[in-house]
Design an enzyme around this catalytic site. Structure first.
Site, short mmCIF file in Angstrom:
data_model
loop_
_atom_site.label_atom_id
_atom_site.label_comp_id
_atom_site.label_asym_id
_atom_site.label_seq_id
_atom_site.Cartn_x
_atom_site.Cartn_y
_atom_site.Cartn_z
N ARG A 1 12.12 -6.97 4.59
CA ARG A 1 12.23 -5.53 4.86
C ARG A 1 12.99 -5.31 6.17
O ARG A 1 13.85 -4.44 6.26
CB ARG A 1 10.82 -4.93 4.93
N ARG B 1 -0.62 -8.88 13.62
CA ARG B 1 -1.08 -7.92 12.60
C ARG B 1 -1.96 -8.59 11.56
O ARG B 1 -2.97 -8.05 11.14
CB ARG B 1 0.13 -7.25 11.93
N LYS C 1 0.83 -1.22 0.00
CA LYS C 1 0.00 0.00 0.00
C LYS C 1 0.86 1.26 0.00
O LYS C 1 0.61 2.19 -0.76
CB LYS C 1 -0.94 0.02 1.22
N ARG D 1 -9.43 0.89 9.10
CA ARG D 1 -9.07 -0.50 9.41
C ARG D 1 -10.18 -1.21 10.17
O ARG D 1 -10.04 -2.38 10.49
CB ARG D 1 -7.82 -0.51 10.28
N ARG E 1 11.53 -2.07 11.90
CA ARG E 1 10.34 -1.59 12.61
C ARG E 1 10.06 -2.52 13.77
O ARG E 1 10.22 -3.74 13.65
CB ARG E 1 9.15 -1.62 11.65
P1 ADP Z 1 1.12 -2.40 8.11
O1 ADP Z 1 0.06 -2.11 7.08
O2 ADP Z 1 2.41 -2.85 7.51
O3 ADP Z 1 0.68 -3.31 9.21
P2 ADP Z 1 1.01 0.35 9.15
O4 ADP Z 1 2.20 1.19 9.07
O5 ADP Z 1 -0.18 0.71 8.31
O6 ADP Z 1 1.55 -1.09 8.85
O7 ADP Z 1 0.49 0.26 10.67
C1 ADP Z 1 1.35 -0.07 11.73
C2 ADP Z 1 0.56 -0.16 13.04
O8 ADP Z 1 -0.03 1.11 13.34
C3 ADP Z 1 -0.64 -1.12 13.05
O9 ADP Z 1 -0.26 -2.45 13.32
C4 ADP Z 1 -1.48 -0.52 14.17
O10 ADP Z 1 -0.95 -0.80 15.45
C5 ADP Z 1 -1.32 0.96 13.94
N1 ADP Z 1 -2.34 1.50 13.01
C6 ADP Z 1 -2.09 2.06 11.78
N2 ADP Z 1 -3.24 2.46 11.22
C7 ADP Z 1 -4.24 2.14 12.08
C8 ADP Z 1 -5.65 2.29 12.06
N3 ADP Z 1 -6.28 2.84 11.01
N4 ADP Z 1 -6.36 1.85 13.13
C9 ADP Z 1 -5.76 1.30 14.19
N5 ADP Z 1 -4.42 1.12 14.27
C10 ADP Z 1 -3.67 1.54 13.24
#
Ligand code: ADP
Length: 191
Positions: free
Chosen positions: A126, A149, A13, A87, A138
């Site tokens: 990564r 996740r 994404k 999400r 990360r």
């Molecule tokens: P990825 O898609 O690789 O899991 P992101 O960078 O989008 O990584 O998100 C990392 C973390 O940030 C998620 O696992 C969650 O803890 C938090 N997070 C990000 N966006 C949201 C969201 N819209 N709602 C709740 N938690 C979020």
């Protein structure tokens, strides 16, 4: 034009959002990036969410909706790309309300499809690359957090696929191709 990129962690994404920013002057709104920024800058909110994020769980709807609300009020340029948001169904409803407050619409939801084995290997790669380059992985790019996740994605986020499909807004692209192939598929969807 405002769009959502929907897909599991590691689907690509962020990579595709960056292409859309370059090609269409859109604004990428990544709640993950915003939350990581809050974490590193040590704000009260950042401290509050750090452990939840590191474990791989979702932070509260209230926090992420607040982050998005702030961004929608500014310059809209070529439109917004929502990356990692919404999400949950509650976030999807909130986004609807926020967009209509701004007189904006949601124009497309693009689901990026990738199988789990690929996701796991992309993310672990990564992490390894970050370390090899002398940096740090990360905190949630490890096998244990990744399981959490993925489960959060299936349990809380994947219902959005059915929801946007029912609203006639969903398009799906194969996320397994090369970066350029996926970019081309997304461009075709947005025509
Ligand atoms: P990825 O898609 O690789 O899991 P992101 O960078 O989008 O990584 O998100 C990392 C973390 O940030 C998620 O696992 C969650 O803890 C938090 N997070 C990000 N966006 C949201 C969201 N819209 N709602 C709740 N938690 C979020």
């Amino acid at each position: 034009m405002n769009i959502i990129l929907l897909g599991p962690p590691g689907a690509g994404k962020g990579t595709q959002a960056a292409m859309l920013v370059k090609e269409r002057n859109m604004i990428q709104l990544s709640t993950g990036d915003m939350l990581r920024e809050a974490k590193t800058s040590g704000t009260a909110m950042g401290k509050k969410v750090a452990e939840v994020m590191d474990r791989g769980e979702l932070v509260t709807d209230e926090i992420v909706i607040g982050l998005i609300r702030e961004k929608l009020e500014g310059d809209k340029k070529g439109g917004f790309i929502f990356d990692g948001f919404p999400r949950t169904l509650a976030q999807a409803d909130a986004l609807d309300a926020l967009l209509s407050e701004q007189g904006e619409t949601l124009d497309a939801v693009i689901e990026m499809q990738v199988n789990d084995e690929v996701l796991v290997s992309r993310i672990l790669n990564r992490a390894a690359e970050a370390v090899a380059a002398g940096g740090e992985a990360r905190a949630d790019d490890n096998e244990e957090s990744l399981k959490v996740r993925l489960m959060a994605y299936y349990k809380q986020t994947s219902p959005l696929i059915g929801y946007y499909h029912a609203k006639g807004q969903l398009s799906s692209v194969d996320g397994l191709g090369t970066i350029d192939a996926v970019t081309a598929d997304i461009a075709a969807t947005l025509k």
